[in-house]
Scaffold this motif. Structure first.
Motif, PDB file in Angstrom:
ATOM      1  N   TYR A  86       0.824  -1.205   0.000  1.00 54.93           N
ATOM      2  CA  TYR A  86       0.000   0.000   0.000  1.00 54.93           C
ATOM      3  C   TYR A  86       0.863   1.261   0.000  1.00 54.93           C
ATOM      4  CZ  TYR A  86      -2.928   3.721   1.905  1.00 54.93           C
ATOM      5  OH  TYR A  86      -3.560   4.916   2.117  1.00 54.93           O
ATOM      6  N   LEU A  87       1.930   1.261   0.786  1.00 51.89           N
ATOM      7  CA  LEU A  87       2.792   2.439   0.894  1.00 51.89           C
ATOM      8  C   LEU A  87       3.487   2.754  -0.422  1.00 51.89           C
ATOM      9  CD1 LEU A  87       4.447   1.907   4.400  1.00 51.89           C
ATOM     10  CD2 LEU A  87       2.470   3.285   3.815  1.00 51.89           C
ATOM     11  N   ASP A  91      -0.066   5.069  -1.381  1.00 48.87           N
ATOM     12  CA  ASP A  91       0.092   6.191  -0.449  1.00 48.87           C
ATOM     13  C   ASP A  91       1.012   7.250  -1.054  1.00 48.87           C
ATOM     14  OD1 ASP A  91       0.281   7.895   1.686  1.00 48.87           O
ATOM     15  OD2 ASP A  91       0.565   6.314   3.179  1.00 48.87           O
ATOM     16  N   GLU A 281      -0.292   9.223  10.771  1.00 50.51           N
ATOM     17  CA  GLU A 281      -0.876   7.951  10.344  1.00 50.51           C
ATOM     18  C   GLU A 281      -1.237   7.074  11.540  1.00 50.51           C
ATOM     19  OE1 GLU A 281      -2.647   6.238   7.809  1.00 50.51           O
ATOM     20  OE2 GLU A 281      -0.975   6.983   6.595  1.00 50.51           O
TER      21      GLU A 281
END
Length: 320
Positions: A86-87, A91, A281
């Protein structure tokens, strides 16, 4: 009878020798146990505290980096490398913060070391006010980062605006913390202003160890100040350069308090550094697993860069 007496004496001598041998052995073992006890007494509490405060949270954080924990509830699900995927794919803010932090680190390292070294050379000259100057230059380092950020926030917003109204100088009329470019340089100014004094102290200690006989000999041979600085002073303070580069690299990558108090990542997250992004976060968005994944990547990158930097500068020290 004589043979029996001789045998008895031989047995007694053997027993005495065995007794004499066992005494040093037992004394040596007692000394080892005593040393081990003293070592445990002095190092044990520190090692225990380090384990509880640093090691356990560190390895626990690594585990959470592979989960979807929100930091509040007890529901912890193992998600593997999904957080890292995901990062690196979705993101965009993390990637922007990473690049911004890298840019800030390069600028802050250069400016902090150059200004700190220049201040060290200044205050090591035969000036009557050198002790006062050392105190003045070092004082910003004694102020906490959050407090320093709020002080400079007032200076940028209120102080510069008032000076701009009075003088009409465009530099003071700009919205320093309201624009992405000037806000970035505002953070740089505050960080360098705070850190240069500490770096100055390290360079002062190194400059004071430069043999003056070599400097005087170079002057007699006709070397000017720049040649002395380049060929004598800088190579001899190379160990201090290694230390200062290491300290400024680590502190620049981990900048948080000045970023939080000056801009809080604004405007529109354009100045959100990596440490602030991780904090937001984990503790604002309540996505602790993703926050820990960011922190783990952050740790690996900073550790790799600092190790490479130290090895490279140490190699340059040997070559010089």
């Amino acid at each position: 009878m004589n043979s029996q007496t001789k045998a008895t004496n031989l047995q007694g001598g053997a027993l005495q020798k065995n007794t004499n041998v066992s005494k040093p052995v037992s004394m040596a073992s007692k000394k080892k146990w005593k040393d081990a006890g003293l070592f445990t007494l002095f190092v044990g509490p520190v090692l225990l505290a380090f384990t509880i405060i640093v090691l356990i949270p560190f390895f626990t954080g690594i585990y959470y980096a592979f989960t979807d924990w929100n930091g509040v509830t007890g529901n912890i699900n193992w998600v593997g490398f999904d957080n890292f995927k995901y990062l690196f794919t979705e993101d965009k803010q993390f990637q922007a913060s990473f690049l911004l932090t890298a840019k800030y680190t390069v600028v802050a390292i250069i400016l902090t070391n150059v200004i700190g070294f220049a201040l060290a050379i200044l205050v090591t000259q035969m000036l009557k006010t050198r002790n006062i100057l050392r105190t003045v230059f070092f004082m910003p380092n004694l102020i906490g980062g959050l407090l320093l950020g709020f002080i400079w926030q007032f200076i940028f917003v209120k102080g510069f605006a008032s000076i701009g109204q009075i003088t009409g100088i465009p530099l003071f009329e700009m919205a320093w913390l309201g624009d992405a470019k000037t806000a970035f340089w505002g953070i740089v100014i505050v960080s360098v202003w705070q850190g240069a004094g500490y770096i100055m102290i390290i360079y002062i200690a190194a400059l004071q160890n430069v043999p003056q006989e070599i400097v005087e000999a170079a002057r007699i041979d006709g070397a000017n100040r720049w040649q002395i600085l380049r060929h004598i002073t800088i190579p001899m303070v190379a160990p201090a350069v290694t230390i200062c580069l290491f300290l400024t690299t680590a502190s620049s990558f981990k900048i948080f308090d000045a970023n939080l108090s000056l801009t809080n990542g604004g405007p529109f997250k354009s100045t959100e550094m990596l440490a602030l992004n991780i904090y937001t976060e984990a503790f604002v968005n309540n996505r602790y697993g993703i926050g820990e994944a960011k922190a783990l990547i952050f740790f690996i990158v900073v550790a790799a860069i600092t190790v490479i930097q130290v090895m490279y500068t140490k190699k340059k020290e040997v070559e010089s």
